[in-house]
Write a protein that holds these residues in place. Sequence first.
Motif, short mmCIF file in Angstrom:
data_model
loop_
_atom_site.label_atom_id
_atom_site.label_comp_id
_atom_site.label_asym_id
_atom_site.label_seq_id
_atom_site.Cartn_x
_atom_site.Cartn_y
_atom_site.Cartn_z
N LEU A 231 4.80 8.48 5.94
CA LEU A 231 3.77 9.28 5.27
C LEU A 231 4.08 10.77 5.38
CD1 LEU A 231 0.83 7.06 6.37
CD2 LEU A 231 1.35 7.65 4.01
N ARG B 45 -6.03 20.37 -3.07
CA ARG B 45 -5.75 20.21 -1.64
C ARG B 45 -5.90 21.53 -0.88
NH1 ARG B 45 -3.93 14.86 -0.46
NH2 ARG B 45 -5.98 14.12 -1.01
N GLN C 196 3.78 14.23 -8.85
CA GLN C 196 4.78 15.29 -8.62
C GLN C 196 5.66 15.54 -9.84
OE1 GLN C 196 4.86 17.34 -5.87
NE2 GLN C 196 2.96 16.26 -5.41
N LEU D 8 6.73 11.54 2.86
CA LEU D 8 6.19 11.55 1.49
C LEU D 8 5.57 12.91 1.17
CD1 LEU D 8 5.63 9.77 -0.97
CD2 LEU D 8 3.49 9.08 0.09
N TYR D 9 4.75 13.42 2.09
CA TYR D 9 4.02 14.66 1.80
C TYR D 9 4.84 15.91 2.07
CZ TYR D 9 -0.06 12.03 0.62
OH TYR D 9 -0.91 11.19 -0.02
N GLU E 192 -4.59 6.78 -1.63
CA GLU E 192 -4.70 7.45 -0.32
C GLU E 192 -5.84 6.86 0.50
OE1 GLU E 192 -5.09 11.65 -0.99
OE2 GLU E 192 -2.92 11.94 -0.91
N MET F 229 -4.72 3.59 1.86
CA MET F 229 -3.80 3.81 2.97
C MET F 229 -4.57 4.23 4.22
SD MET F 229 -0.89 3.84 4.39
CE MET F 229 0.25 3.42 3.07
N TYR G 63 2.17 9.02 -6.01
CA TYR G 63 2.45 10.38 -5.58
C TYR G 63 3.59 10.97 -6.41
CZ TYR G 63 3.04 14.33 -2.47
OH TYR G 63 3.11 15.60 -1.96
N ASP G 64 4.64 10.18 -6.63
CA ASP G 64 5.76 10.64 -7.46
C ASP G 64 5.31 10.89 -8.90
OD1 ASP G 64 7.49 10.58 -5.32
OD2 ASP G 64 8.32 8.61 -5.79
N LEU H 203 -4.00 8.35 -7.48
CA LEU H 203 -3.39 8.75 -6.20
C LEU H 203 -4.45 8.83 -5.10
CD1 LEU H 203 -1.14 9.79 -4.40
CD2 LEU H 203 -1.44 12.07 -5.39
N GLU I 199 0.83 -1.21 0.00
CA GLU I 199 0.00 0.00 0.00
C GLU I 199 0.87 1.27 0.00
OE1 GLU I 199 -0.49 -2.60 2.02
OE2 GLU I 199 -2.63 -3.15 1.98
N TYR I 200 1.93 1.25 0.83
CA TYR I 200 2.78 2.44 0.90
C TYR I 200 3.61 2.60 -0.37
CZ TYR I 200 6.13 5.92 2.37
OH TYR I 200 6.90 7.06 2.44
N LYS J 20 8.03 16.30 1.23
CA LYS J 20 8.91 16.51 0.08
C LYS J 20 8.38 17.55 -0.90
CE LYS J 20 9.42 12.53 -1.79
NZ LYS J 20 9.79 11.40 -2.64
N SER J 21 7.05 17.58 -1.04
CA SER J 21 6.46 18.40 -2.12
C SER J 21 6.19 19.84 -1.69
CB SER J 21 5.15 17.77 -2.56
OG SER J 21 4.19 17.92 -1.53
N LEU K 79 1.36 3.93 -3.02
CA LEU K 79 1.05 5.35 -2.76
C LEU K 79 2.22 6.24 -3.15
CD1 LEU K 79 -0.88 7.45 -1.43
CD2 LEU K 79 0.28 6.97 0.73
N LYS K 80 3.41 5.83 -2.78
CA LYS K 80 4.62 6.62 -3.07
C LYS K 80 4.82 6.72 -4.59
CE LYS K 80 9.46 6.85 -1.51
NZ LYS K 80 9.80 7.63 -2.68
#
Lengths: 116, 116
Positions: free
Chosen positions: B108, A46, A33, B111-112, A90, A93, A29-30, A86, A21-22, B114-115, A25-26
């Motif tokens: 986590l 967000r 980004q 991860l968040y 989330e 997660m 997320y990348d 993503l 799961e992590y 970084k951005s 997610l990573k």
Amino acid sequence: MSNILYNSAYDLKKALEQSKEYIQLKKLYDDVQHDESAKNIFRNFRSTQLNLHEKQVTGKEITEEEIIHAEKCVQLVQQNGKIAALLKAEESMNMLLQRITSIILEPLDELYKKSE
Amino acid sequence: MSNILYNSAYDLKKALEQSKEYIQLKKLYDDVQHDESAKNIFRNFRSTQLNLHEKQVTGKEITEEEIIHAEKCVQLVQQNGKIAALLKAEESMNMLLQRITSIILEPLDELYKKSE
Ligand SMILES: [Ca+2]
Ligand SMILES: [Ca+2]
């Protein structure tokens, strides 16, 4: 904190970091980004969410412009496959964290349930 | 949930259950539950807190009677040694849980962060 507690928490952190799961997610997320357009849409989404949430919590008025802006953000998010993926990761997660939390907090739940 | 995650969460639960903070909390909680007067004062205090909190969150008006009642509950709590000890143990447990949570959620947060 005792060593056994610290080590147990640390082991759980490592297990979470190595969970599929992590890792998923990573990765997603990348992906967002590294895509300038997706990154901006996600960031706007967000910050808009956060702004509306803060206004709701503090009881401040939400203007019509803000609602229209929020709806536009949601639309852009829904049209973007990378962000949709993503958001789904989330959600997975969050569900995983809820299950982990309910395991860890069981002794405390038990303690307070007894008296009801 | 993978076995490694489940087992790690379970080990942490056991470590928490066997921690001096939890054992102390349980003892003080039982002390209050076995003292009819302390038990009632504690229960009134908690339900009053919960009621006021719900009214605040939903933006409902808090009456003067409710404020006076809440103040009386706090006074009774402060005068009761068993409850005071329990509240202190709850605070220690909350601090411990915060430290545990911050260890577990580090991946986590990273991860968040970084951005930003
Ligand atoms: Ca230590
Ligand atoms: Ca399993």
